[in-house]
Design a protein around this motif. Sequence first.
Motif, PDB file in Angstrom:
ATOM      1  N   GLY A 283      32.861  -9.512 -55.180  1.00 29.62           N
ATOM      2  CA  GLY A 283      31.873 -10.592 -55.233  1.00 29.62           C
ATOM      3  C   GLY A 283      30.496 -10.136 -54.787  1.00 29.62           C
ATOM      4  O   GLY A 283      29.486 -10.498 -55.398  1.00 29.62           O
ATOM      5  N   VAL A 284      30.440  -9.333 -53.721  1.00 31.00           N
ATOM      6  CA  VAL A 284      29.159  -8.812 -53.224  1.00 31.00           C
ATOM      7  C   VAL A 284      28.516  -7.908 -54.268  1.00 31.00           C
ATOM      8  O   VAL A 284      27.298  -7.983 -54.520  1.00 31.00           O
ATOM      9  CB  VAL A 284      29.358  -8.073 -51.882  1.00 31.00           C
TER      10      VAL A 284
ATOM     11  N   VAL B  52      16.590  -7.533 -41.836  1.00 32.60           N
ATOM     12  CA  VAL B  52      16.275  -8.956 -42.026  1.00 32.60           C
ATOM     13  C   VAL B  52      14.938  -9.287 -41.369  1.00 32.60           C
ATOM     14  O   VAL B  52      14.124 -10.020 -41.940  1.00 32.60           O
ATOM     15  CB  VAL B  52      17.414  -9.848 -41.481  1.00 32.60           C
ATOM     16  N   ILE B  53      14.705  -8.734 -40.179  1.00 32.94           N
ATOM     17  CA  ILE B  53      13.414  -8.966 -39.515  1.00 32.94           C
ATOM     18  C   ILE B  53      12.283  -8.355 -40.346  1.00 32.94           C
ATOM     19  O   ILE B  53      11.219  -8.966 -40.511  1.00 32.94           O
ATOM     20  CB  ILE B  53      13.421  -8.395 -38.082  1.00 32.94           C
ATOM     21  N   GLY B  54      12.502  -7.167 -40.888  1.00 31.24           N
ATOM     22  CA  GLY B  54      11.498  -6.535 -41.751  1.00 31.24           C
ATOM     23  C   GLY B  54      11.225  -7.360 -42.997  1.00 31.24           C
ATOM     24  O   GLY B  54      10.074  -7.511 -43.417  1.00 31.24           O
TER      25      GLY B  54
ATOM     26  N   VAL C 287      23.211 -11.478 -59.816  1.00 34.29           N
ATOM     27  CA  VAL C 287      22.541 -12.689 -59.330  1.00 34.29           C
ATOM     28  C   VAL C 287      21.192 -12.381 -58.679  1.00 34.29           C
ATOM     29  O   VAL C 287      20.194 -13.055 -58.960  1.00 34.29           O
ATOM     30  CB  VAL C 287      23.468 -13.460 -58.360  1.00 34.29           C
ATOM     31  N   LEU C 288      21.154 -11.378 -57.799  1.00 33.82           N
ATOM     32  CA  LEU C 288      19.890 -11.070 -57.119  1.00 33.82           C
ATOM     33  C   LEU C 288      18.753 -10.712 -58.075  1.00 33.82           C
ATOM     34  O   LEU C 288      17.634 -11.204 -57.896  1.00 33.82           O
ATOM     35  CB  LEU C 288      20.094  -9.955 -56.091  1.00 33.82           C
TER      36      LEU C 288
ATOM     37  N   ILE D 128      15.081  -4.474 -50.552  1.00 30.40           N
ATOM     38  CA  ILE D 128      15.548  -4.710 -49.183  1.00 30.40           C
ATOM     39  C   ILE D 128      16.869  -5.477 -49.205  1.00 30.40           C
ATOM     40  O   ILE D 128      17.814  -5.137 -48.488  1.00 30.40           O
ATOM     41  CB  ILE D 128      14.479  -5.456 -48.363  1.00 30.40           C
ATOM     42  N   CYS D 129      16.957  -6.484 -50.055  1.00 30.93           N
ATOM     43  CA  CYS D 129      18.200  -7.260 -50.153  1.00 30.93           C
ATOM     44  C   CYS D 129      19.355  -6.402 -50.660  1.00 30.93           C
ATOM     45  O   CYS D 129      20.486  -6.501 -50.165  1.00 30.93           O
ATOM     46  CB  CYS D 129      17.996  -8.462 -51.065  1.00 30.93           C
TER      47      CYS D 129
END
Length: 146
Positions: A18-19, A101-103, A26-27, A51-52
């Motif tokens: 799925g990932v 995530v912070i970046g 999807v992304l 990044i994602c």
Amino acid sequence: MSVVSNVLKVLLILFSIGVICFGAFVLPIIAEEMGEMYPEIAYAKLPILLICELLLVLLLVGIGIIMYFLIQFDRNLLLSSGFVRGLEILAGMCMAASVGVIGLFLYMNTFGGPGPFLTLIMIGIILIIWILAAVIILLRSMVKKR
């Protein structure tokens, strides 16, 4: 071999598939729609997508390490040095994911930032990653002490 261990392995494999599908199909669609909806920030589409995708690769590597832990569990090798090393790698990956995530959040702030809902989601994800890292470090210290 434990039935529970085998069920977890199957679930992890299905989650990994799925990932991979999410990252491959999807992304990019979401990124394309973002570029169409907000043409003034279309230049940010590729960096955000990369990044994602890298965060998803970290997730897949983490799932691989958990699969390794399940194999170690099946072989009764839970207190081995490889298990401790895997926990250390997982804790490091949690820290890398939180930095990612912070970046991403900081990068999105350069052009107006995410909306309030997405901001709350990102903060929640960071907190969950930190809690997970703390549990992993605690588990590592308990296993290493034995």
